[in-house]
Design a protein around this motif. Structure first.
Motif, mmCIF file in Angstrom:
data_model
loop_
_atom_site.group_PDB
_atom_site.id
_atom_site.type_symbol
_atom_site.label_atom_id
_atom_site.label_comp_id
_atom_site.label_asym_id
_atom_site.label_seq_id
_atom_site.Cartn_x
_atom_site.Cartn_y
_atom_site.Cartn_z
ATOM 1 N N PRO A 19 -41.990 29.172 -8.625
ATOM 2 C CA PRO A 19 -42.731 29.664 -7.467
ATOM 3 C C PRO A 19 -42.026 29.266 -6.170
ATOM 4 O O PRO A 19 -41.368 28.232 -6.098
ATOM 5 C CB PRO A 19 -44.084 28.975 -7.585
ATOM 6 C CG PRO A 19 -44.196 28.567 -9.004
ATOM 7 C CD PRO A 19 -42.812 28.320 -9.483
ATOM 8 N N LEU A 20 -42.162 30.090 -5.155
ATOM 9 C CA LEU A 20 -41.457 29.835 -3.898
ATOM 10 C C LEU A 20 -41.825 28.508 -3.247
ATOM 11 O O LEU A 20 -40.929 27.817 -2.752
ATOM 12 C CB LEU A 20 -41.692 30.994 -2.929
ATOM 13 C CG LEU A 20 -40.935 32.269 -3.269
ATOM 14 C CD1 LEU A 20 -41.301 33.371 -2.283
ATOM 15 C CD2 LEU A 20 -39.454 32.052 -3.234
ATOM 16 N N PRO A 21 -43.103 28.104 -3.185
ATOM 17 C CA PRO A 21 -43.384 26.813 -2.546
ATOM 18 C C PRO A 21 -42.683 25.635 -3.222
ATOM 19 O O PRO A 21 -42.304 24.679 -2.563
ATOM 20 C CB PRO A 21 -44.900 26.681 -2.667
ATOM 21 C CG PRO A 21 -45.383 28.074 -2.739
ATOM 22 C CD PRO A 21 -44.331 28.833 -3.490
ATOM 23 N N ILE A 22 -42.464 25.710 -4.523
ATOM 24 C CA ILE A 22 -41.730 24.647 -5.208
ATOM 25 C C ILE A 22 -40.261 24.700 -4.817
ATOM 26 O O ILE A 22 -39.605 23.682 -4.653
ATOM 27 C CB ILE A 22 -41.914 24.780 -6.740
ATOM 28 C CG1 ILE A 22 -43.346 24.453 -7.099
ATOM 29 C CG2 ILE A 22 -40.934 23.878 -7.487
ATOM 30 C CD1 ILE A 22 -43.669 24.651 -8.541
ATOM 31 N N ARG A 23 -39.740 25.881 -4.622
ATOM 32 C CA ARG A 23 -38.342 26.044 -4.265
ATOM 33 C C ARG A 23 -38.061 25.597 -2.834
ATOM 34 O O ARG A 23 -36.930 25.251 -2.494
ATOM 35 C CB ARG A 23 -37.923 27.501 -4.447
ATOM 36 C CG ARG A 23 -36.461 27.646 -4.673
ATOM 37 C CD ARG A 23 -36.056 29.055 -5.022
ATOM 38 N NE ARG A 23 -36.871 29.620 -6.051
ATOM 39 C CZ ARG A 23 -37.377 30.860 -5.980
ATOM 40 N NH1 ARG A 23 -37.144 31.599 -4.942
ATOM 41 N NH2 ARG A 23 -38.106 31.342 -6.953
ATOM 42 N N TYR A 24 -39.069 25.615 -1.960
ATOM 43 C CA TYR A 24 -38.859 25.206 -0.571
ATOM 44 C C TYR A 24 -38.549 23.723 -0.458
ATOM 45 O O TYR A 24 -37.875 23.300 0.453
ATOM 46 C CB TYR A 24 -40.110 25.474 0.276
ATOM 47 C CG TYR A 24 -40.474 26.913 0.457
ATOM 48 C CD1 TYR A 24 -39.506 27.909 0.441
ATOM 49 C CD2 TYR A 24 -41.793 27.289 0.642
ATOM 50 C CE1 TYR A 24 -39.863 29.233 0.600
ATOM 51 C CE2 TYR A 24 -42.150 28.610 0.814
ATOM 52 C CZ TYR A 24 -41.175 29.578 0.798
ATOM 53 O OH TYR A 24 -41.528 30.870 0.963
ATOM 54 N N ARG A 25 -39.076 22.933 -1.357
ATOM 55 C CA ARG A 25 -38.942 21.481 -1.246
ATOM 56 C C ARG A 25 -37.540 21.016 -1.465
ATOM 57 O O ARG A 25 -36.705 21.520 -2.027
ATOM 58 C CB ARG A 25 -39.861 20.786 -2.239
ATOM 59 C CG ARG A 25 -41.292 21.079 -1.947
ATOM 60 C CD ARG A 25 -42.163 20.370 -2.933
ATOM 61 N NE ARG A 25 -43.507 20.917 -2.848
ATOM 62 C CZ ARG A 25 -44.389 20.826 -3.790
ATOM 63 N NH1 ARG A 25 -44.097 20.220 -4.901
ATOM 64 N NH2 ARG A 25 -45.581 21.329 -3.643
ATOM 65 N N CYS A 29 -47.594 32.999 7.666
ATOM 66 C CA CYS A 29 -47.532 34.441 7.394
ATOM 67 C C CYS A 29 -46.168 34.833 6.827
ATOM 68 O O CYS A 29 -46.073 35.745 6.006
ATOM 69 C CB CYS A 29 -47.861 35.243 8.649
ATOM 70 S SG CYS A 29 -46.688 35.033 9.978
ATOM 71 N N ASN A 30 -45.103 34.138 7.242
ATOM 72 C CA ASN A 30 -43.782 34.422 6.684
ATOM 73 C C ASN A 30 -43.686 33.971 5.236
ATOM 74 O O ASN A 30 -43.023 34.618 4.418
ATOM 75 C CB ASN A 30 -42.698 33.753 7.524
ATOM 76 C CG ASN A 30 -42.610 34.352 8.905
ATOM 77 O OD1 ASN A 30 -42.908 35.522 9.102
ATOM 78 N ND2 ASN A 30 -42.228 33.550 9.867
ATOM 79 N N HIS A 31 -44.336 32.863 4.907
ATOM 80 C CA HIS A 31 -44.371 32.409 3.511
ATOM 81 C C HIS A 31 -45.079 33.444 2.641
ATOM 82 O O HIS A 31 -44.619 33.754 1.546
ATOM 83 C CB HIS A 31 -45.105 31.067 3.389
ATOM 84 C CG HIS A 31 -44.367 29.921 3.975
ATOM 85 N ND1 HIS A 31 -43.413 29.229 3.285
ATOM 86 C CD2 HIS A 31 -44.441 29.344 5.196
ATOM 87 C CE1 HIS A 31 -42.938 28.262 4.038
ATOM 88 N NE2 HIS A 31 -43.542 28.315 5.220
ATOM 89 N N LYS A 32 -46.182 33.977 3.133
ATOM 90 C CA LYS A 32 -46.936 34.967 2.366
ATOM 91 C C LYS A 32 -46.116 36.233 2.149
ATOM 92 O O LYS A 32 -46.196 36.852 1.091
ATOM 93 C CB LYS A 32 -48.244 35.291 3.075
ATOM 94 C CG LYS A 32 -49.244 34.172 3.009
ATOM 95 C CD LYS A 32 -50.544 34.549 3.672
ATOM 96 C CE LYS A 32 -51.542 33.408 3.593
ATOM 97 N NZ LYS A 32 -52.819 33.745 4.231
#
Length: 75
Positions: free
Chosen positions: A69-75, A33-36
């Motif tokens: 995109p944020l999910p790519i940046r998390y890695r 939910c925090n990712h969203k």
């Protein structure tokens, strides 16, 4: 009248995206939910800076503003 979309994107990158990058180590282990919420924050900032419609896909905004995109940046 106001700032150009390019300048608004630069303000977003300097003010908000920098803080998100700093906290990536904590964000990667956070709940879904925090990712969203963060994805919604990025999308709404980019939509308002480019005056895009709510139906504009996130990937189109990311490509137009050269923000990954944020999910790519998390890695």
């Amino acid at each position: 009248v106001g700032l150009s979309p390019f300048l608004l994107t630069q303000v977003y990158k300097a003010a908000i995206q920098a803080k998100v990058k700093y906290g990536c180590c904590f964000i990667s282990s956070a709940a879904l939910c925090n990712h969203k919420r963060l994805i919604f924050l990025q999308t709404s900032c980019l939509q308002s800076s480019f005056r895009a419609l709510m139906s504009t896909p996130n990937l189109v905004l990311d490509m137009k503003t050269s923000c990954p995109p944020l999910p790519i940046r998390y890695r």
